[in-house]
Design an enzyme around this catalytic site. Structure first.
Site, PDB file in Angstrom:
ATOM      1  N   GLU A   1      -4.810   6.888   7.814  1.00 23.77           N
ATOM      2  CA  GLU A   1      -4.183   8.125   7.598  1.00 23.77           C
ATOM      3  C   GLU A   1      -4.765   9.060   7.150  1.00 23.77           C
ATOM      4  O   GLU A   1      -5.342   8.914   6.249  1.00 23.77           O
ATOM      5  CB  GLU A   1      -2.622   7.590   6.772  1.00 23.77           C
ATOM      6  CG  GLU A   1      -1.455   8.693   6.844  1.00 23.77           C
ATOM      7  CD  GLU A   1      -0.456   8.384   8.058  1.00 23.77           C
ATOM      8  OE1 GLU A   1      -0.516   7.485   8.729  1.00 23.77           O
ATOM      9  OE2 GLU A   1       0.530   9.253   7.749  1.00 23.77           O
TER      10      GLU A   1
ATOM     11  N   ARG B   1      -1.672   9.649  11.496  1.00 24.77           N
ATOM     12  CA  ARG B   1      -2.538   8.349  11.738  1.00 24.77           C
ATOM     13  C   ARG B   1      -3.753   8.505  12.683  1.00 24.77           C
ATOM     14  O   ARG B   1      -3.730   9.657  13.349  1.00 24.77           O
ATOM     15  CB  ARG B   1      -1.577   7.621  12.643  1.00 24.77           C
ATOM     16  CG  ARG B   1      -2.132   5.958  12.821  1.00 24.77           C
ATOM     17  CD  ARG B   1      -1.606   5.286  11.712  1.00 24.77           C
ATOM     18  NE  ARG B   1      -2.347   3.858  11.758  1.00 24.77           N
ATOM     19  CZ  ARG B   1      -1.411   2.980  12.218  1.00 24.77           C
ATOM     20  NH1 ARG B   1      -0.012   3.317  12.590  1.00 24.77           N
ATOM     21  NH2 ARG B   1      -1.622   1.567  12.413  1.00 24.77           N
TER      22      ARG B   1
ATOM     23  N   GLU C   1       0.866  -1.140   0.004  1.00 28.14           N
ATOM     24  CA  GLU C   1      -0.171  -0.057   0.003  1.00 28.14           C
ATOM     25  C   GLU C   1       0.884   1.163  -0.132  1.00 28.14           C
ATOM     26  O   GLU C   1       2.048   1.271   0.261  1.00 28.14           O
ATOM     27  CB  GLU C   1      -0.959  -0.068   1.290  1.00 28.14           C
ATOM     28  CG  GLU C   1      -1.962  -1.142   1.574  1.00 28.14           C
ATOM     29  CD  GLU C   1      -2.283  -1.218   3.066  1.00 28.14           C
ATOM     30  OE1 GLU C   1      -1.881  -0.354   3.794  1.00 28.14           O
ATOM     31  OE2 GLU C   1      -3.030  -2.218   3.030  1.00 28.14           O
TER      32      GLU C   1
ATOM     33  N   LYS D   1       2.637   4.432   1.502  1.00 29.90           N
ATOM     34  CA  LYS D   1       2.777   4.932   2.876  1.00 29.90           C
ATOM     35  C   LYS D   1       2.549   6.505   2.889  1.00 29.90           C
ATOM     36  O   LYS D   1       3.188   7.218   2.302  1.00 29.90           O
ATOM     37  CB  LYS D   1       4.239   4.607   3.218  1.00 29.90           C
ATOM     38  CG  LYS D   1       4.615   5.039   4.763  1.00 29.90           C
ATOM     39  CD  LYS D   1       5.960   4.756   5.025  1.00 29.90           C
ATOM     40  CE  LYS D   1       6.133   4.756   6.590  1.00 29.90           C
ATOM     41  NZ  LYS D   1       5.796   6.109   7.137  1.00 29.90           N
TER      42      LYS D   1
ATOM     43  N   ARG E   1      -2.565   9.081  16.861  1.00 37.34           N
ATOM     44  CA  ARG E   1      -1.546   8.138  16.959  1.00 37.34           C
ATOM     45  C   ARG E   1      -1.443   7.867  18.499  1.00 37.34           C
ATOM     46  O   ARG E   1      -0.936   6.960  19.062  1.00 37.34           O
ATOM     47  CB  ARG E   1      -0.399   8.337  16.098  1.00 37.34           C
ATOM     48  CG  ARG E   1       0.756   7.347  16.482  1.00 37.34           C
ATOM     49  CD  ARG E   1       1.791   7.654  15.575  1.00 37.34           C
ATOM     50  NE  ARG E   1       3.053   6.841  16.086  1.00 37.34           N
ATOM     51  CZ  ARG E   1       3.817   6.465  14.881  1.00 37.34           C
ATOM     52  NH1 ARG E   1       3.692   6.644  13.819  1.00 37.34           N
ATOM     53  NH2 ARG E   1       4.971   5.759  15.196  1.00 37.34           N
TER      54      ARG E   1
ATOM     55  N   LYS F   1       8.056  -1.050   6.429  1.00 41.79           N
ATOM     56  CA  LYS F   1       7.960   0.081   5.672  1.00 41.79           C
ATOM     57  C   LYS F   1       9.087   0.228   4.844  1.00 41.79           C
ATOM     58  O   LYS F   1      10.318  -0.101   5.179  1.00 41.79           O
ATOM     59  CB  LYS F   1       7.787   1.387   6.574  1.00 41.79           C
ATOM     60  CG  LYS F   1       9.093   1.481   7.440  1.00 41.79           C
ATOM     61  CD  LYS F   1       9.004   2.495   8.386  1.00 41.79           C
ATOM     62  CE  LYS F   1       9.902   2.487   9.710  1.00 41.79           C
ATOM     63  NZ  LYS F   1       9.423   3.539  10.857  1.00 41.79           N
TER      64      LYS F   1
ATOM     65  N   ARG G   1       5.381  -3.208  16.892  1.00 41.69           N
ATOM     66  CA  ARG G   1       6.195  -2.763  16.037  1.00 41.69           C
ATOM     67  C   ARG G   1       7.078  -3.950  15.428  1.00 41.69           C
ATOM     68  O   ARG G   1       8.234  -4.276  16.097  1.00 41.69           O
ATOM     69  CB  ARG G   1       7.056  -1.570  16.336  1.00 41.69           C
ATOM     70  CG  ARG G   1       7.925  -0.976  15.069  1.00 41.69           C
ATOM     71  CD  ARG G   1       8.967  -0.111  15.667  1.00 41.69           C
ATOM     72  NE  ARG G   1       8.355   1.430  16.146  1.00 41.69           N
ATOM     73  CZ  ARG G   1       7.951   2.163  15.255  1.00 41.69           C
ATOM     74  NH1 ARG G   1       8.160   1.927  13.977  1.00 41.69           N
ATOM     75  NH2 ARG G   1       7.461   3.260  15.604  1.00 41.69           N
TER      76      ARG G   1
ATOM     77  N   PHE H   1      -7.010   1.763   5.995  1.00 44.11           N
ATOM     78  CA  PHE H   1      -6.324   0.616   5.577  1.00 44.11           C
ATOM     79  C   PHE H   1      -6.486  -0.609   6.714  1.00 44.11           C
ATOM     80  O   PHE H   1      -6.017  -1.710   6.337  1.00 44.11           O
ATOM     81  CB  PHE H   1      -4.782   0.689   5.342  1.00 44.11           C
ATOM     82  CG  PHE H   1      -3.960   1.739   6.482  1.00 44.11           C
ATOM     83  CD1 PHE H   1      -3.785   1.332   7.687  1.00 44.11           C
ATOM     84  CD2 PHE H   1      -3.514   3.002   6.176  1.00 44.11           C
ATOM     85  CE1 PHE H   1      -2.990   1.989   8.854  1.00 44.11           C
ATOM     86  CE2 PHE H   1      -2.975   3.691   6.926  1.00 44.11           C
ATOM     87  CZ  PHE H   1      -2.539   3.179   8.349  1.00 44.11           C
TER      88      PHE H   1
HETATM   89  P1  AMP Z   1       7.068   5.210  10.710  1.00 46.75           P
HETATM   90  O1  AMP Z   1       6.045   6.479  11.086  1.00 46.75           O
HETATM   91  O2  AMP Z   1       7.940   5.740   9.646  1.00 46.75           O
HETATM   92  O3  AMP Z   1       7.382   4.256  11.753  1.00 46.75           O
HETATM   93  O4  AMP Z   1       5.892   4.573   9.792  1.00 46.75           O
HETATM   94  C1  AMP Z   1       4.874   4.074  10.206  1.00 46.75           C
HETATM   95  C2  AMP Z   1       3.597   4.983  10.051  1.00 46.75           C
HETATM   96  O5  AMP Z   1       3.115   5.214   8.739  1.00 46.75           O
HETATM   97  C3  AMP Z   1       2.354   4.572  10.399  1.00 46.75           C
HETATM   98  O6  AMP Z   1       2.225   5.005  11.640  1.00 46.75           O
HETATM   99  C4  AMP Z   1       1.036   5.338   9.854  1.00 46.75           C
HETATM  100  O7  AMP Z   1       0.925   6.512  10.337  1.00 46.75           O
HETATM  101  C5  AMP Z   1       1.802   5.552   8.641  1.00 46.75           C
HETATM  102  N1  AMP Z   1       1.130   5.058   7.300  1.00 46.75           N
HETATM  103  C6  AMP Z   1       0.985   5.481   6.102  1.00 46.75           C
HETATM  104  N2  AMP Z   1       0.427   4.785   5.082  1.00 46.75           N
HETATM  105  C7  AMP Z   1       0.129   3.615   6.005  1.00 46.75           C
HETATM  106  C8  AMP Z   1      -0.459   2.364   5.365  1.00 46.75           C
HETATM  107  N3  AMP Z   1      -0.879   2.237   4.233  1.00 46.75           N
HETATM  108  N4  AMP Z   1      -0.452   1.451   6.433  1.00 46.75           N
HETATM  109  C9  AMP Z   1      -0.094   1.460   7.550  1.00 46.75           C
HETATM  110  N5  AMP Z   1       0.816   2.778   8.056  1.00 46.75           N
HETATM  111  C10 AMP Z   1       0.853   3.693   7.219  1.00 46.75           C
END
Ligand code: AMP
Length: 546
Positions: free
Chosen positions: A295, A251, A244, A246, A266, A411, A405, A334
């Site tokens: 998101e 969030r 998907e 990102k 979040r 990601k 996590r 999502f």
């Molecule tokens: P990070 O903040 O870099 O650890 O990445 C995780 C965050 O990506 C999540 O907490 C979401 O806020 C964001 N996110 C964006 N798109 C998605 C998606 N399709 N699925 C899950 N998380 C997503």
């Protein structure tokens, strides 16, 4: 339980360094304490006043605490502040100052744990013009009835900084031990309830129901999170995975039951009032009672804006209405945690996805399912071109694990690390971009200043930038062979990348994995671009970190 007993227990815990001994002590308290006080004890021991799902805040900071304490000990606030400045630990300072006062005082009331909790609720619920004064008065009441030791922990509680070393893990172990419940059941109940106090109470009073707890609407649960990873690794391990975009936004968790809707951040703070447009969109699109995860992104002229735009909107307390008109906030959903009131987190992702698609008429985040790394890589580049942060890869049969996590969500996004490279050539684009340059050839320099090719970049350049680049480079063409052109190398790109790889394809001996255009460095000269020497350093740093 007397609050003094709570404080004495805290002091004992503070002196323990072994995790096992701490677990035993807590387990012992959990068994002995009256049921109605167990939840409060568990929360307080962790320095939490309210359940983790609750948005309730005490609304009380250090300054008000100093004011209350100064009143209680009959000194000026400055006196308290200078005592704190010299000692550091607020708990100890309160204890010492109350000790000095103790000689001249008799206690009027003995505090109960429940009294303290009720006062905190009162403080949190106070609103209006005089609310600060009322909170200070409550704190004065508590501190003036506290023994020095109680004062130490009261102060720390009011600031939600217990610092006695009781973390989530120890509490869960202690619950498991006290009531002989398998740790997975405690863990699972914690994920669904998002309040260790309630988990402990249920474990004690209804142990057979602990495995059956469900998520409750309007009590947000922690969000599932992702780890860094690689496409090839994900595909090798799991075969087909879901990919998907990102989204670069904020969030949210959206709850709906009947006509009532709420949206949480979040950090599980309620944002219903600052995002009325998103709530409105979702409440119209959702056809069932649900908890969904997504998101929210900001859109201006059809393009996603950086996430700071979303944050600014969320933080905005006033003028929400005019803000609503300026930028469009768009939810992308999502996942689904509750459907028709039923908790569905343990279903595999594929099943949840079906439920999600049948619960919303709009806003479901698109996904592809693939076991082909090239297809996923192409999806990644498209995601970046469309203004997203990268992609998320999700294991198809994985449950939704609140707060986790792990490796179930991966990601893929470019490193924030960037390098400056000279543009030595390009290829003409295709289709509607045939009259523009599609991908650009990049070079670093060796110790003599000679340029060595290192990669090509095509990702991260939007249409406006592409036409801008055409204007810049059209007068710099030195030669042209078929679709390939060489440029006079005096333009610098700042380029992001995921990884540096050894490569025989390029003169530099290195290639960039997932190179991405970040911006033009028209402030830089070619003599300042990345050197091979510095690339060697980067390469060894990168591999050291692994
Ligand atoms: P990070 O903040 O870099 O650890 O990445 C995780 C965050 O990506 C999540 O907490 C979401 O806020 C964001 N996110 C964006 N798109 C998605 C998606 N399709 N699925 C899950 N998380 C997503």
């Amino acid at each position: 339980m007397k609050f003094l007993e709570f404080a004495e227990t805290c002091r004992k815990i503070e002196e323990i360094s072994s995790r096992l001994a701490m677990t035993d002590l807590l387990a012992d308290v959990f068994v002995k304490i009256p049921d109605e006080e167990l939840s409060v004890f568990v929360r307080f021991a962790r320095g939490k006043l309210f359940p983790d799902w609750s948005s309730e805040k005490l609304g009380f900071g250090p300054s008000l605490l100093y004011e209350a304490l100064a009143y209680v000990i009959g000194k000026k606030k400055d006196f308290v502040i200078s005592a704190i400045n010299s000692a550091g630990d607020i708990g100890k300072v309160v204890e010492e100052l109350l000790q000095k006062r103790e000689q001249t005082m008799f206690f009027s009331e003995e505090l109960e744990l429940a009294d303290v909790y009720n006062r905190f609720i009162l403080m949190a619920k106070t609103s209006g013009r005089k609310s600060q004064q009322e909170r200070v008065r409550s704190a004065q009441y508590l501190l003036s009835n506290a023994t020095p030791l109680e004062g130490r922990y009261l102060a720390r509680l009011m600031l939600e900084e217990m610092r006695i070393g009781v973390g989530e893990g120890v509490v869960k172990d202690a619950v498991s031990k006290a009531f002989a419940i398998p740790s997975e059941i405690v863990e699972h109940a914690h994920q669904a309830l998002n309040d260790l106090g309630e988990v402990a109470l249920l474990a004690k009073t209804e142990p057979n129901n602990l495995a059956k707890v469900t998520i409750t609407t309007f009590r947000p649960v922690k969000m599932m999170l992702a780890q860094q990873g690689s496409i090839t690794n994900m595909v090798e391990t799991h075969g087909f995975v879901a990919a998907e975009n990102k989204y670069d936004g904020s969030r949210f968790q959206f709850h709906k039951k009947g006509d009532r809707c709420a949206i949480y951040s979040r950090r599980l703070e309620e944002m219903t009032n600052s995002l009325p447009d998103v709530v409105d969109k979702l409440s119209k699109a959702v056809t069932r009672d649900v908890i969904i995860d997504g998101e929210v992104i900001a859109i201006l002229n059809g393009k996603p804006m950086p996430f700071q735009t979303v944050l600014r909107r969320i933080r905005r307390k006033h003028d929400v209405e005019s803000a609503v008109e300026e930028i469009e906030m768009m939810p992308r959903v999502f996942d689904i945690l509750v459907c028709d009131g039923e908790t569905v987190i343990d279903l595999p992702f594929t099943e949840r996805r079906k439920l999600l698609e049948s619960s919303l008429t709009d806003f479901v985040a698109p996904q592809i399912v693939s076991d082909n790394p090239e297809e996923i890589e192409a999806y990644y580049h498209k995601a970046l071109d469309d203004g997203n942060e990268g992609i998320m890869l999700k294991v198809m049969n994985a449950p939704y694990i609140p707060g986790n996590r792990g490796k179930l969500w991966i990601k893929i996004k470019p490193e924030v690390d960037t390098i400056d490279l000279a543009v030595t050539g390009a290829e003409w684009g295709e289709g509607k971009r045939a009259k523009m340059f599609g991908s650009f050839l990049l070079a670093c320099q060796d110790e003599n200043g000679d340029l060595l090719e290192i990669s090509r970049v095509a990702t991260g350049i939007d249409d406006a930038m592409l036409s801008n680049l055409y204007d810049i480079f059209k007068d710099k063409i030195i030669s042209e062979h078929g679709k390939t052109v060489s440029f006079e190398p005096d333009v610098i790109f700042e380029v992001g990348y995921a990884e540096l790889q050894k490569s025989t394809n390029y003169e530099a001996g290195f290639a960039l994995r997932f190179p991405r255009f970040v911006r033009l460095r028209d402030d830089k000269d070619v003599s300042e671009i990345e050197t091979v020497e510095s690339l060697i350093r980067r390469y060894s740093m990168q591999n050291k970190e692994e």
